[in-house]
Write a protein that holds these residues in place. Sequence first.
Motif, PDB file in Angstrom:
ATOM      1  N   LEU A  70       2.471  -5.490   7.532  1.00 41.89           N
ATOM      2  CA  LEU A  70       2.780  -5.138   6.144  1.00 41.89           C
ATOM      3  C   LEU A  70       4.000  -5.896   5.642  1.00 41.89           C
ATOM      4  N   GLU A  71       5.028  -5.955   6.472  1.00 39.59           N
ATOM      5  CA  GLU A  71       6.262  -6.638   6.067  1.00 39.59           C
ATOM      6  C   GLU A  71       6.012  -8.125   5.837  1.00 39.59           C
ATOM      7  N   GLU A  72       5.151  -8.723   6.647  1.00 40.78           N
ATOM      8  CA  GLU A  72       4.813 -10.147   6.460  1.00 40.78           C
ATOM      9  C   GLU A  72       4.033 -10.356   5.170  1.00 40.78           C
TER      10      GLU A  72
ATOM     11  N   MET B 188      -4.741  -6.742   2.335  1.00 45.30           N
ATOM     12  CA  MET B 188      -3.956  -5.655   2.929  1.00 45.30           C
ATOM     13  C   MET B 188      -4.892  -4.536   3.381  1.00 45.30           C
ATOM     14  N   GLU B 189      -4.748  -4.112   4.617  1.00 42.04           N
ATOM     15  CA  GLU B 189      -5.640  -3.082   5.154  1.00 42.04           C
ATOM     16  C   GLU B 189      -5.173  -1.681   4.749  1.00 42.04           C
ATOM     17  N   PHE B 190      -6.152  -0.879   4.352  1.00 45.66           N
ATOM     18  CA  PHE B 190      -5.838   0.509   3.995  1.00 45.66           C
ATOM     19  C   PHE B 190      -5.218   1.245   5.183  1.00 45.66           C
ATOM     20  N   LYS B 191      -5.724   1.001   6.388  1.00 45.37           N
ATOM     21  CA  LYS B 191      -5.227   1.698   7.575  1.00 45.37           C
ATOM     22  C   LYS B 191      -3.735   1.452   7.779  1.00 45.37           C
ATOM     23  N   ASN B 192      -3.280   0.235   7.428  1.00 42.27           N
ATOM     24  CA  ASN B 192      -1.861  -0.072   7.584  1.00 42.27           C
ATOM     25  C   ASN B 192      -1.002   0.776   6.656  1.00 42.27           C
ATOM     26  N   LEU B 193      -1.495   1.033   5.462  1.00 44.97           N
ATOM     27  CA  LEU B 193      -0.762   1.887   4.519  1.00 44.97           C
ATOM     28  C   LEU B 193      -0.704   3.320   5.033  1.00 44.97           C
ATOM     29  N   TYR B 194      -1.814   3.770   5.617  1.00 40.35           N
ATOM     30  CA  TYR B 194      -1.851   5.126   6.178  1.00 40.35           C
ATOM     31  C   TYR B 194      -0.843   5.256   7.326  1.00 40.35           C
ATOM     32  N   ILE B 195      -0.802   4.247   8.174  1.00 38.17           N
ATOM     33  CA  ILE B 195       0.155   4.249   9.285  1.00 38.17           C
ATOM     34  C   ILE B 195       1.584   4.203   8.754  1.00 38.17           C
TER      35      ILE B 195
ATOM     36  N   LEU C 129       7.253   0.625  -1.910  1.00 36.93           N
ATOM     37  CA  LEU C 129       5.898   0.660  -1.344  1.00 36.93           C
ATOM     38  C   LEU C 129       5.426   2.092  -1.169  1.00 36.93           C
ATOM     39  N   LEU C 130       6.331   2.998  -0.809  1.00 37.39           N
ATOM     40  CA  LEU C 130       5.962   4.400  -0.569  1.00 37.39           C
ATOM     41  C   LEU C 130       5.247   4.997  -1.779  1.00 37.39           C
ATOM     42  N   VAL C 131       5.734   4.706  -2.973  1.00 35.98           N
ATOM     43  CA  VAL C 131       5.111   5.233  -4.198  1.00 35.98           C
ATOM     44  C   VAL C 131       3.673   4.767  -4.314  1.00 35.98           C
ATOM     45  N   TYR C 132       3.447   3.462  -4.087  1.00 36.98           N
ATOM     46  CA  TYR C 132       2.092   2.916  -4.196  1.00 36.98           C
ATOM     47  C   TYR C 132       1.198   3.402  -3.060  1.00 36.98           C
ATOM     48  N   ALA C 133       1.742   3.463  -1.854  1.00 38.00           N
ATOM     49  CA  ALA C 133       0.939   3.874  -0.697  1.00 38.00           C
ATOM     50  C   ALA C 133       0.450   5.307  -0.861  1.00 38.00           C
ATOM     51  N   GLU C 134       1.325   6.216  -1.342  1.00 36.59           N
ATOM     52  CA  GLU C 134       0.918   7.602  -1.545  1.00 36.59           C
ATOM     53  C   GLU C 134      -0.228   7.683  -2.553  1.00 36.59           C
ATOM     54  N   LYS C 135      -0.140   6.897  -3.612  1.00 35.63           N
ATOM     55  CA  LYS C 135      -1.200   6.905  -4.635  1.00 35.63           C
ATOM     56  C   LYS C 135      -2.511   6.370  -4.071  1.00 35.63           C
ATOM     57  N   ILE C 136      -2.420   5.251  -3.345  1.00 31.99           N
ATOM     58  CA  ILE C 136      -3.641   4.621  -2.818  1.00 31.99           C
ATOM     59  C   ILE C 136      -4.328   5.526  -1.803  1.00 31.99           C
ATOM     60  N   VAL C 137      -3.562   6.075  -0.872  1.00 33.63           N
ATOM     61  CA  VAL C 137      -4.155   6.950   0.148  1.00 33.63           C
ATOM     62  C   VAL C 137      -4.749   8.192  -0.499  1.00 33.63           C
ATOM     63  N   SER C 138      -4.050   8.743  -1.501  1.00 33.19           N
ATOM     64  CA  SER C 138      -4.571   9.921  -2.199  1.00 33.19           C
ATOM     65  C   SER C 138      -5.871   9.599  -2.931  1.00 33.19           C
ATOM     66  N   MET C 139      -5.936   8.432  -3.581  1.00 28.14           N
ATOM     67  CA  MET C 139      -7.147   8.059  -4.325  1.00 28.14           C
ATOM     68  C   MET C 139      -8.328   7.831  -3.390  1.00 28.14           C
TER      69      MET C 139
END
Length: 295
Positions: free
Chosen positions: A39-41, A1-8, A64-74
Amino acid sequence: MEFKNLYIFLKVVEQGNISKAAKELNYVQSNVTARIKKLEEELHTPLFHRHNRGIVLTPEGKKLLVYAEKIVSMVTDMKRAFRSPDIPVGKLDIGSVETVIKLPLILSKYNKKYGHIDLSLTTGVTEQLIDDVLNYRLDGAFVTAGSLSNHPDLVQYDVFEEELVLVSDADAGTIDELKMKPFLVFHSGCGYRAKLMEWLRDEQVASSKLMELGTLETILGSVYSGLGVTFVPRSTVEHHESRGLIQCHKVPEQYSRIKTVFIRKKDAFLTTSLEKFIDTINEIRQKEDYAFPLF
Protein backbone atom coordinates in the motif's frame (compact mmCIF):
# COMPACT_ATOMS: atom_id res chain seq x y z
CA MET A 1 -4.94 -1.57 -5.39
CA GLU A 2 -6.29 -4.72 -3.77
CA PHE A 3 -9.37 -4.51 -1.60
CA LYS A 4 -7.87 -7.09 0.78
CA ASN A 5 -4.95 -4.76 1.47
CA LEU A 6 -7.33 -2.02 2.59
CA TYR A 7 -9.11 -4.47 4.87
CA ILE A 8 -5.79 -5.51 6.40
CA PHE A 9 -4.82 -1.84 6.78
CA LEU A 10 -8.01 -1.23 8.80
CA LYS A 11 -7.26 -4.23 11.03
CA VAL A 12 -3.77 -2.90 11.74
CA VAL A 13 -5.23 0.51 12.65
CA GLU A 14 -7.82 -1.17 14.88
CA GLN A 15 -5.23 -3.28 16.73
CA GLY A 16 -2.49 -0.63 16.78
CA ASN A 17 0.02 -3.41 16.22
CA ILE A 18 0.96 -5.53 13.20
CA SER A 19 1.48 -8.75 15.15
CA LYS A 20 -1.91 -8.40 16.88
CA ALA A 21 -3.58 -7.69 13.54
CA ALA A 22 -1.91 -10.76 12.03
CA LYS A 23 -3.19 -12.91 14.88
CA GLU A 24 -6.72 -11.48 14.48
CA LEU A 25 -6.64 -12.21 10.74
CA ASN A 26 -4.95 -15.61 11.20
CA TYR A 27 -2.09 -14.49 8.92
CA VAL A 28 1.65 -14.70 9.43
CA GLN A 29 3.09 -11.35 10.46
CA SER A 30 5.33 -11.08 7.39
CA ASN A 31 2.25 -11.30 5.15
CA VAL A 32 0.59 -8.36 6.91
CA THR A 33 3.81 -6.34 6.81
CA ALA A 34 4.16 -7.02 3.08
CA ARG A 35 0.58 -5.95 2.42
CA ILE A 36 1.09 -2.65 4.27
CA LYS A 37 4.36 -2.07 2.41
CA LYS A 38 2.56 -2.69 -0.90
CA LEU A 39 0.00 0.00 0.00
CA GLU A 40 2.76 2.43 0.92
CA GLU A 41 4.51 1.79 -2.41
CA GLU A 42 1.30 2.31 -4.37
CA LEU A 43 0.55 5.57 -2.55
CA HIS A 44 4.21 6.71 -2.45
CA THR A 45 4.04 7.56 1.24
CA PRO A 46 4.54 5.93 4.64
CA LEU A 47 1.25 5.15 6.38
CA PHE A 48 2.54 4.41 9.90
CA HIS A 49 5.16 5.66 12.31
CA ARG A 50 6.84 2.64 13.92
CA HIS A 51 7.94 2.70 17.56
CA ASN A 52 8.70 0.21 20.35
CA ARG A 53 5.12 0.02 21.61
CA GLY A 54 3.49 -0.39 18.22
CA ILE A 55 2.52 1.91 15.38
CA VAL A 56 0.57 5.13 14.86
CA LEU A 57 -0.87 6.61 11.70
CA THR A 58 0.99 9.27 9.77
CA PRO A 59 -1.05 12.24 8.44
CA GLU A 60 -1.25 10.42 5.09
CA GLY A 61 -2.30 7.25 6.88
CA LYS A 62 -5.16 9.15 8.53
CA LYS A 63 -6.20 10.36 5.09
CA LEU A 64 -6.25 6.80 3.74
CA LEU A 65 -8.24 5.66 6.80
CA VAL A 66 -11.22 7.81 5.75
CA TYR A 67 -11.28 6.32 2.25
CA ALA A 68 -10.60 2.75 3.40
CA GLU A 69 -13.51 2.81 5.88
CA LYS A 70 -15.85 4.01 3.12
CA ILE A 71 -14.64 1.47 0.57
CA VAL A 72 -14.81 -1.51 2.93
CA SER A 73 -18.25 -0.41 4.14
CA MET A 74 -19.54 -0.06 0.56
CA VAL A 75 -18.24 -3.50 -0.44
CA THR A 76 -19.89 -4.98 2.67
CA ASP A 77 -23.15 -3.25 1.73
CA MET A 78 -22.86 -4.55 -1.83
CA LYS A 79 -22.54 -8.13 -0.59
CA ARG A 80 -25.54 -7.67 1.69
CA ALA A 81 -27.59 -6.28 -1.20
CA PHE A 82 -27.25 -9.54 -3.13
CA ARG A 83 -28.44 -11.70 -0.29
CA SER A 84 -32.11 -12.37 0.36
CA PRO A 85 -34.00 -9.05 0.08
CA ASP A 86 -36.69 -10.17 2.51
CA ILE A 87 -34.78 -11.93 5.29
CA PRO A 88 -32.34 -9.76 7.27
CA VAL A 89 -28.93 -11.36 7.64
CA GLY A 90 -25.45 -10.44 8.76
CA LYS A 91 -24.29 -7.89 11.32
CA LEU A 92 -25.96 -4.73 12.58
CA ASP A 93 -23.92 -2.20 14.56
CA ILE A 94 -26.08 0.27 16.49
CA GLY A 95 -25.03 3.12 18.76
CA SER A 96 -26.98 4.94 21.45
CA VAL A 97 -26.73 7.61 24.10
CA GLU A 98 -27.09 6.02 27.53
CA THR A 99 -30.51 7.38 28.45
CA VAL A 100 -32.81 5.98 25.74
CA ILE A 101 -35.33 4.56 28.20
CA LYS A 102 -37.15 2.41 25.60
CA LEU A 103 -33.99 0.97 24.08
CA PRO A 104 -34.25 -2.41 25.88
CA LEU A 105 -37.78 -2.82 24.54
CA ILE A 106 -36.67 -2.03 20.98
CA LEU A 107 -33.70 -4.40 21.14
CA SER A 108 -35.74 -7.18 22.72
CA LYS A 109 -38.52 -7.01 20.13
CA TYR A 110 -36.04 -6.91 17.26
CA ASN A 111 -33.94 -9.77 18.62
CA LYS A 112 -36.97 -11.99 19.19
CA LYS A 113 -38.11 -11.47 15.61
CA TYR A 114 -34.69 -11.56 13.92
CA GLY A 115 -32.56 -13.61 16.31
CA HIS A 116 -30.10 -14.66 13.60
CA ILE A 117 -28.85 -11.07 13.19
CA ASP A 118 -25.52 -10.36 14.89
CA LEU A 119 -26.64 -7.20 16.71
CA SER A 120 -24.11 -5.11 18.62
CA LEU A 121 -24.63 -1.95 20.69
CA THR A 122 -22.16 0.85 21.38
CA THR A 123 -22.92 3.64 23.85
CA GLY A 124 -21.47 7.13 23.73
CA VAL A 125 -22.23 10.83 23.51
CA THR A 126 -24.15 12.31 20.60
CA GLU A 127 -21.25 13.96 18.75
CA GLN A 128 -19.11 10.81 18.78
CA LEU A 129 -22.01 8.60 17.66
CA ILE A 130 -22.80 10.95 14.78
CA ASP A 131 -19.15 10.85 13.71
CA ASP A 132 -19.21 7.04 13.86
CA VAL A 133 -22.29 6.91 11.61
CA LEU A 134 -20.84 9.45 9.16
CA ASN A 135 -17.64 7.41 8.91
CA TYR A 136 -19.42 4.06 8.49
CA ARG A 137 -18.32 2.67 11.87
CA LEU A 138 -21.98 2.32 12.90
CA ASP A 139 -25.01 1.42 10.80
CA GLY A 140 -27.19 3.78 12.83
CA ALA A 141 -27.50 5.43 16.23
CA PHE A 142 -29.93 6.93 18.73
CA VAL A 143 -28.80 10.50 19.42
CA THR A 144 -30.21 13.73 20.78
CA ALA A 145 -31.52 15.98 18.01
CA GLY A 146 -29.67 19.18 17.20
CA SER A 147 -27.66 20.90 14.51
CA LEU A 148 -25.33 17.92 14.02
CA SER A 149 -28.13 15.39 13.66
CA ASN A 150 -29.53 17.57 10.83
CA HIS A 151 -26.33 16.96 8.87
CA PRO A 152 -27.06 16.79 5.09
CA ASP A 153 -25.41 13.36 4.89
CA LEU A 154 -27.74 11.83 7.50
CA VAL A 155 -31.31 10.56 7.46
CA GLN A 156 -33.08 10.88 10.81
CA TYR A 157 -36.23 9.32 12.25
CA ASP A 158 -38.12 10.76 15.22
CA VAL A 159 -38.17 8.43 18.21
CA PHE A 160 -39.52 10.49 21.12
CA GLU A 161 -39.28 13.82 22.88
CA GLU A 162 -39.03 14.23 26.61
CA GLU A 163 -38.31 16.54 29.51
CA LEU A 164 -34.88 17.23 30.98
CA VAL A 165 -34.86 17.93 34.71
CA LEU A 166 -32.32 19.12 37.23
CA VAL A 167 -31.70 16.19 39.59
CA SER A 168 -30.45 16.59 43.16
CA ASP A 169 -30.29 14.48 46.30
CA ALA A 170 -33.36 14.22 48.54
CA ASP A 171 -32.19 17.04 50.85
CA ALA A 172 -31.65 19.68 48.18
CA GLY A 173 -32.13 23.40 48.54
CA THR A 174 -33.57 25.96 46.13
CA ILE A 175 -32.84 26.11 42.40
CA ASP A 176 -30.51 29.08 42.99
CA GLU A 177 -28.61 27.06 45.58
CA LEU A 178 -28.41 24.06 43.27
CA LYS A 179 -26.85 26.19 40.52
CA MET A 180 -23.83 26.67 42.75
CA LYS A 181 -23.25 22.93 43.27
CA PRO A 182 -20.96 20.86 41.02
CA PHE A 183 -22.73 19.63 37.89
CA LEU A 184 -22.15 15.95 37.15
CA VAL A 185 -22.14 15.56 33.38
CA PHE A 186 -21.36 13.17 30.54
CA HIS A 187 -18.34 13.86 28.35
CA SER A 188 -18.24 16.78 25.91
CA GLY A 189 -20.48 16.16 22.91
CA CYS A 190 -23.47 15.11 25.03
CA GLY A 191 -26.77 16.79 24.02
CA TYR A 192 -27.96 17.04 27.63
CA ARG A 193 -24.75 18.77 28.63
CA ALA A 194 -25.15 21.23 25.74
CA LYS A 195 -28.67 22.12 26.93
CA LEU A 196 -27.39 22.53 30.49
CA MET A 197 -24.61 24.87 29.38
CA GLU A 198 -27.11 26.91 27.37
CA TRP A 199 -29.30 27.31 30.46
CA LEU A 200 -26.41 28.21 32.76
CA ARG A 201 -25.10 30.73 30.25
CA ASP A 202 -28.48 32.44 29.88
CA GLU A 203 -28.89 32.43 33.67
CA GLN A 204 -25.42 34.02 33.87
CA VAL A 205 -24.14 31.28 36.17
CA ALA A 206 -20.39 31.31 35.76
CA SER A 207 -19.08 29.65 38.90
CA SER A 208 -20.58 26.14 38.66
CA LYS A 209 -18.03 23.34 38.54
CA LEU A 210 -18.38 20.58 35.94
CA MET A 211 -17.37 17.04 36.84
CA GLU A 212 -17.27 14.54 33.95
CA LEU A 213 -18.39 11.01 34.80
CA GLY A 214 -18.55 8.13 32.36
CA THR A 215 -21.91 6.45 33.01
CA LEU A 216 -25.44 7.32 34.11
CA GLU A 217 -25.13 4.85 37.00
CA THR A 218 -22.04 6.64 38.32
CA ILE A 219 -23.65 10.05 37.91
CA LEU A 220 -26.82 9.06 39.79
CA GLY A 221 -24.86 7.34 42.55
CA SER A 222 -22.86 10.53 43.02
CA VAL A 223 -26.06 12.60 43.12
CA TYR A 224 -27.49 10.30 45.84
CA SER A 225 -24.40 10.90 47.94
CA GLY A 226 -24.75 14.67 47.66
CA LEU A 227 -21.66 15.21 45.50
CA GLY A 228 -23.54 17.42 43.06
CA VAL A 229 -26.50 17.69 40.69
CA THR A 230 -27.14 16.51 37.15
CA PHE A 231 -29.34 17.27 34.14
CA VAL A 232 -30.94 14.22 32.49
CA PRO A 233 -34.31 13.06 31.08
CA ARG A 234 -37.01 12.65 33.72
CA SER A 235 -37.89 9.20 32.33
CA THR A 236 -34.49 7.84 33.38
CA VAL A 237 -34.88 8.86 37.04
CA GLU A 238 -38.63 8.61 37.75
CA HIS A 239 -38.28 5.33 39.67
CA HIS A 240 -35.54 6.85 41.82
CA GLU A 241 -37.72 9.87 42.53
CA SER A 242 -40.69 7.68 43.51
CA ARG A 243 -38.47 5.95 46.10
CA GLY A 244 -37.48 9.29 47.61
CA LEU A 245 -33.82 8.94 46.64
CA ILE A 246 -33.68 12.14 44.59
CA GLN A 247 -35.60 15.29 43.75
CA CYS A 248 -36.39 16.48 40.22
CA HIS A 249 -36.56 20.21 39.58
CA LYS A 250 -38.13 21.82 36.52
CA VAL A 251 -36.23 24.30 34.38
CA PRO A 252 -37.68 26.64 31.70
CA GLU A 253 -39.18 24.76 28.76
CA GLN A 254 -36.77 26.09 26.14
CA TYR A 255 -33.97 24.22 27.94
CA SER A 256 -35.89 21.15 29.10
CA ARG A 257 -37.37 19.77 25.87
CA ILE A 258 -35.09 17.43 23.98
CA LYS A 259 -35.78 15.01 21.15
CA THR A 260 -34.17 11.63 20.55
CA VAL A 261 -33.81 10.59 16.91
CA PHE A 262 -32.39 7.57 15.12
CA ILE A 263 -29.89 8.41 12.38
CA ARG A 264 -28.28 6.56 9.50
CA LYS A 265 -25.88 7.54 6.71
CA LYS A 266 -27.81 8.78 3.69
CA ASP A 267 -25.55 7.28 1.02
CA ALA A 268 -25.06 3.92 2.77
CA PHE A 269 -27.05 1.00 1.39
CA LEU A 270 -30.18 0.48 3.48
CA THR A 271 -29.78 -3.17 4.37
CA THR A 272 -32.78 -5.32 5.17
CA SER A 273 -31.52 -5.74 8.73
CA LEU A 274 -31.36 -1.95 9.27
CA GLU A 275 -34.68 -1.40 7.51
CA LYS A 276 -36.36 -3.93 9.84
CA PHE A 277 -34.72 -2.25 12.85
CA ILE A 278 -36.21 1.10 11.82
CA ASP A 279 -39.57 -0.63 11.29
CA THR A 280 -39.31 -2.00 14.86
CA ILE A 281 -38.71 1.50 16.24
CA ASN A 282 -41.79 2.80 14.42
CA GLU A 283 -43.94 -0.15 15.47
CA ILE A 284 -43.16 0.34 19.14
CA ARG A 285 -43.56 4.11 18.97
CA GLN A 286 -46.98 3.79 17.36
CA LYS A 287 -48.36 1.17 19.74
CA GLU A 288 -50.71 2.72 22.27
CA ASP A 289 -49.33 0.67 25.16
CA TYR A 290 -45.76 1.79 24.54
CA ALA A 291 -46.31 5.13 22.84
CA PHE A 292 -43.35 7.51 23.06
CA PRO A 293 -44.73 11.01 23.72
CA LEU A 294 -43.97 13.43 20.90
CA PHE A 295 -44.58 17.01 22.01
